[in-house]
Write an enzyme that holds these catalytic residues in place. Structure first.
Site, mmCIF file in Angstrom:
data_model
loop_
_atom_site.group_PDB
_atom_site.id
_atom_site.type_symbol
_atom_site.label_atom_id
_atom_site.label_comp_id
_atom_site.label_asym_id
_atom_site.label_seq_id
_atom_site.Cartn_x
_atom_site.Cartn_y
_atom_site.Cartn_z
ATOM 1 N N LYS A 177 0.852 -1.178 0.000
ATOM 2 C CA LYS A 177 0.000 0.000 0.000
ATOM 3 C C LYS A 177 0.888 1.228 0.000
ATOM 4 C CE LYS A 177 -3.524 2.458 2.592
ATOM 5 N NZ LYS A 177 -4.497 2.396 3.692
ATOM 6 N N LYS A 232 -2.193 -1.454 -3.866
ATOM 7 C CA LYS A 232 -3.057 -0.279 -3.798
ATOM 8 C C LYS A 232 -2.229 0.984 -3.857
ATOM 9 C CE LYS A 232 -5.996 1.894 -0.431
ATOM 10 N NZ LYS A 232 -6.434 1.892 0.925
#
Ligand code: PBG
Length: 308
Positions: A177, A232
């Site tokens: 992330k 992400k």
């Protein structure tokens, strides 16, 4: 001749939940996405259930007066997420529920963990996150999704799930992330941008300059017991999806995040892009890169396009 195909089975729909009833609240930076009151939640999800969307990810817009420095509300067994999970399990037992494990919707400083001397304290935060995970599992969340990026949290959550006999609860690790500007509209939706007051999450989220590091993060999370790993944001990081999928061959998801949605939606609303063509093209690109499923605010519309 098509090598890849997008189907409704690939889609996970993130939704924002708030207290009470009344009309769903619009989110300025995410046109078409709303914060739905608990009273309207079953109705809000009916179309997704009818279309066969297999999973929904729940995010709470916690009332500011329930936020504190330690994110205590995350541990309340009657918090928004827990009540939403019970309600949805009653109405739609066939839909898998994804619960976000992180403290940012509950802290008055908007960080994913607790702060000590101005920094997020990794181990103390992990201890709280494990309790948040059990709280959500007990409410019926099927897939716990730690999005906090603390080190060691996957192993700790796996252990506490085992200790509490939640042997069927899955872990979807936000493994890679990035500290991304594309989360801006999400932070408006859950109210963490106001709390962050311009602060960033670079001390625990990844540097967009790094690719190899993503492989190390994914390797650790798999070792610690993740069932699924996630990358992400999505579109700017499809190279990472491809590398992760090729290196590990495990279930690999990606998140088409709020800023990606906002870009597509605003271009479409201005008549600059053909929405259906472009959105389905981005989602198919995730599949081509190696994704097994995609979290997208477009999930519902995409499912409608795919079914029609
Ligand atoms: C927070 C969390 C974020 C998102 C999902 N979980 C934002 C952040 O890290 O600040 C972003 C999702 C999106 O932008 O759509 N733990």
């Amino acid at each position: 001749m098509a090598e890849h195909r997008l189907s409704v089975d690939d889609l996970i729909w993130p939704i924002f939940i708030r207290e009470g009833g009344g009309e769903p609240q619009a989110i300025g930076s995410m046109p078409g996405v709303v914060r739905v009151g608990l009273d309207g939640l079953a109705k809000h999800v009916a179309e997704a259930a009818r279309l066969g969307i297999p999973a929904i990810a729940l995010f709470p817009a916690t009332p500011p007066e329930q936020k504190d420095a330690e994110g205590t509300e995350a541990l309340n067994e009657r918090n928004l997420i827990c009540r939403a999970a019970r309600l949805l399990k009653d109405h739609y037992p066939q839909i898998a529920l994804v619960g976000d494990v992180a403290l940012d919707p509950y802290t008055n400083h908007g960080h994913d963990g607790v702060l000590r001397d101005g920094y997020v304290a990794n181990d103390e935060s992990v201890a709280i996150l494990t309790r948040q995970a059990v709280n959500q599992a007990a409410a019926g969340i099927d897939i716990l999704a730690p999005s906090d990026m603390m080190d060691g949290r996957i192993g700790a959550i796996r252990k506490i799930l085992d200790d509490n006999a939640f042997i069927n609860t899955k872990i979807l690790a936000y493994s890679a992330k990035y500290a991304s500007g594309f989360y801006g509209p999400f932070r408006d939706a859950v109210g963490s941008s106001a709390s962050l007051k311009g602060a960033d999450k670079k001390s625990y989220q990844m540097d967009p300059a790094n690719g190899d590091e993503a492989l190390h993060e994914v390797a650790l999370d798999i070792q610690e017991g993740a069932d699924i790993v996630m990358i992400k944001p999505g579109l700017p990081y499809l190279d990472i999806v491809r590398r992760v999928k090729e290196a590990f061959r495990v279930p690999t998801f990606a998140y088409q995040v709020s800023g990606e949605y906002a870009m597509l939606k605003s271009a479409a609303r201005n008549g600059f892009l053909d929405e259906k063509t472009c959105v389905l093209e981005t989602l198919l690109s995730f599949k081509r890169a190696g994704c097994d499923a995609i979290l997208s605010y477009y999930a519902l519309e995409a499912a409608q396009w795919l079914r029609s």
